[in-house]
Design an enzyme around this catalytic site. Structure first.
Site, PDB file in Angstrom:
ATOM      1  N   LYS A  68       0.837  -1.202   0.000  1.00  0.00           N
ATOM      2  CA  LYS A  68       0.000   0.000   0.000  1.00  0.00           C
ATOM      3  C   LYS A  68       0.882   1.267   0.000  1.00  0.00           C
ATOM      4  CE  LYS A  68      -2.474  -1.519   3.610  1.00  0.00           C
ATOM      5  NZ  LYS A  68      -2.146  -2.955   3.760  1.00  0.00           N
ATOM      6  N   THR A  69       1.875   1.278   0.866  1.00  0.00           N
ATOM      7  CA  THR A  69       2.775   2.437   0.921  1.00  0.00           C
ATOM      8  C   THR A  69       3.570   2.561  -0.377  1.00  0.00           C
ATOM      9  OG1 THR A  69       2.967   2.081   3.295  1.00  0.00           O
ATOM     10  CG2 THR A  69       4.591   3.542   2.284  1.00  0.00           C
ATOM     11  N   ASP A 113      -1.400   6.358   6.642  1.00  0.00           N
ATOM     12  CA  ASP A 113      -1.426   4.910   6.868  1.00  0.00           C
ATOM     13  C   ASP A 113      -2.367   4.638   8.046  1.00  0.00           C
ATOM     14  OD1 ASP A 113      -0.736   2.332   6.416  1.00  0.00           O
ATOM     15  OD2 ASP A 113       1.290   2.452   7.243  1.00  0.00           O
ATOM     16  N   THR A 162      -5.945  -1.702   6.780  1.00  0.00           N
ATOM     17  CA  THR A 162      -6.074  -3.158   6.716  1.00  0.00           C
ATOM     18  C   THR A 162      -7.538  -3.549   6.880  1.00  0.00           C
ATOM     19  OG1 THR A 162      -5.565  -3.119   9.059  1.00  0.00           O
ATOM     20  CG2 THR A 162      -3.779  -3.706   7.569  1.00  0.00           C
ATOM     21  N   ARG A 221       6.624  -8.243   1.797  1.00  0.00           N
ATOM     22  CA  ARG A 221       7.469  -7.798   2.914  1.00  0.00           C
ATOM     23  C   ARG A 221       8.137  -8.990   3.592  1.00  0.00           C
ATOM     24  NH1 ARG A 221       4.215  -4.388   6.843  1.00  0.00           N
ATOM     25  NH2 ARG A 221       4.675  -2.666   5.429  1.00  0.00           N
TER      26      ARG A 221
END
Ligand code: ADE
Length: 342
Positions: A68-69, A113, A162, A221
């Site tokens: 997302k980032t 975020d 999320t 990640r």
């Protein structure tokens, strides 16, 4: 303090954040996976650029660690705009929000975020900013209080969450673009690992990348984090060459099994199966037996096990399913024993 796990999808340190930054793809062309999102976003970006307008406010939602980032940074890069980042829990005072908003230039990006964790007063403060590019700021108190109306430049808010479900309807309705990120397949993760290895100058073959990808729980990640551990192992044991065997040995040493489960996952499943006969068992009982906080189990352990079908959540508690028995090599559960009255 939640325990640190190699297979956690959350960022585990500031250092990891900096490391990941160096691996972030700068453009959509270099972005691997999330085909639908990339295609839709690419059109939205091109259209905004053609019209010479900022991008509409965009909301990315989906599990942690999926990019997302990264996508927010790509948007800023493609639009040639400045990006300011913050997070829901960090924004406590309207004064801080006011400062951030008034410093944004035309077309700049504000990335928030964990936007579902914005305090209610900040959220309300954002509504006119998102909708009409102005803020109503109250100065002074009591009988001297007055509202000043401050115009803002036309910016783009990018929210990441999320849990799209826990966003309030008024906030959700002020976004124009919605992008749902999904778990990655092994092939996509393999490509991401090969790309990261290239950037890091690590020697890896296809089979080595596949072994890491299979254990990465659908999450880039985690894939990049496992790659680092395997690379250390290969540097010490195999002159820096990562192949399937080295990847398997390195991750076995770290307690990560063939499907990406770690010790805590396996203890969780084993407890349900051996101590509670396969369940159903309440999470509080599991928490007491495992000596782990309920929140750790609910937020950090169960999501992946549920997603993989290893467990189910029922009204009466957690149950282990057949794949869990198979994976841990327990005999399959039989039908429930009959009672005299049946
Ligand atoms: N690194 C982390 N996620 C990535 C992705 N989706 N594509 C390319 N590199 C990445």
């Amino acid at each position: 303090m939640p325990r640190e796990r190699l297979v956690s999808p959350e960022l585990i340190s500031k250092e990891e954040e900096l490391f990941n930054r160096s691996l972030r793809p700068p453009t959509l062309e270099e972005y691997i996976g999330q085909k639908k999102v990339v295609e839709k976003l690419s059109i939205a970006l091109q259209a905004a650029k053609q019209r010479g307008e900022p991008l509409e406010h965009a909301l990315f939602y989906g599990p942690p660690g999926l990019g997302k980032t990264t996508l927010a940074y790509i948007i800023a890069n493609v639009m040639g705009s400045k990006i300011t980042t913050s997070s829901g829990p960090a924004l406590e005072r309207t004064g801080d929000m006011m400062g951030i908003l008034t410093n944004l230039g035309q077309g700049d990006i504000l990335f928030i975020d964990e936007i579902h964790r914005l305090p209610a007063n900040i959220e309300e403060f954002l509504y006119p900013a998102m909708e009409d590019f102005k803020v109503d700021f109250v100065v002074d108190k009591g009988m001297f209080a007055k509202t000043i109306n401050v115009p803002l430049k036309k910016f783009t808010l990018i929210g990441a969450t999320t849990r799209a479900g826990s966003l309030s309807a008024p906030l959700r309705n002020r976004f124009g673009l919605f992008y749902h990120l999904e778990f990655y397949g092994v092939e996509e993760l393999r490509q991401i690992i090969l790309r990261s290895a290239r950037i890091l100058g690590a020697g890896i073959d296809d089979a080595g990348a596949t072994e890491i990808a299979r254990r990465a729980r659908g999450t880039p990640r985690i894939a990049n984090r496992l790659l680092r551990r395997v690379r250390d192992f290969a540097d010490v044991k195999a002159k820096g060459r990562i192949n399937a065997e080295i990847a398997r040995d390195a991750l076995k040493l770290e307690g990560v099994d063939d499907l990406g489960l770690d010790d805590l996952d396996r203890s969780f499943l084993t407890t349900i199966i051996k101590i509670y006969n396969g369940g159903p068992v309440g999470v509080e009982a599991l928490s007491a037996t495992l000596n782990e906080e309920v929140d750790t189990l609910v937020d950090m352990v169960e999501p992946f096990l549920l997603q993989q079908g290893f467990i189910s959540r029922t009204k009466t508690g957690r149950k282990a399913n057949e794949p869990a028995y198979r994976h841990l090599k327990f005999p399959a559960p039989g039908p429930p024993s009959r009672t005299l009255f049946e």
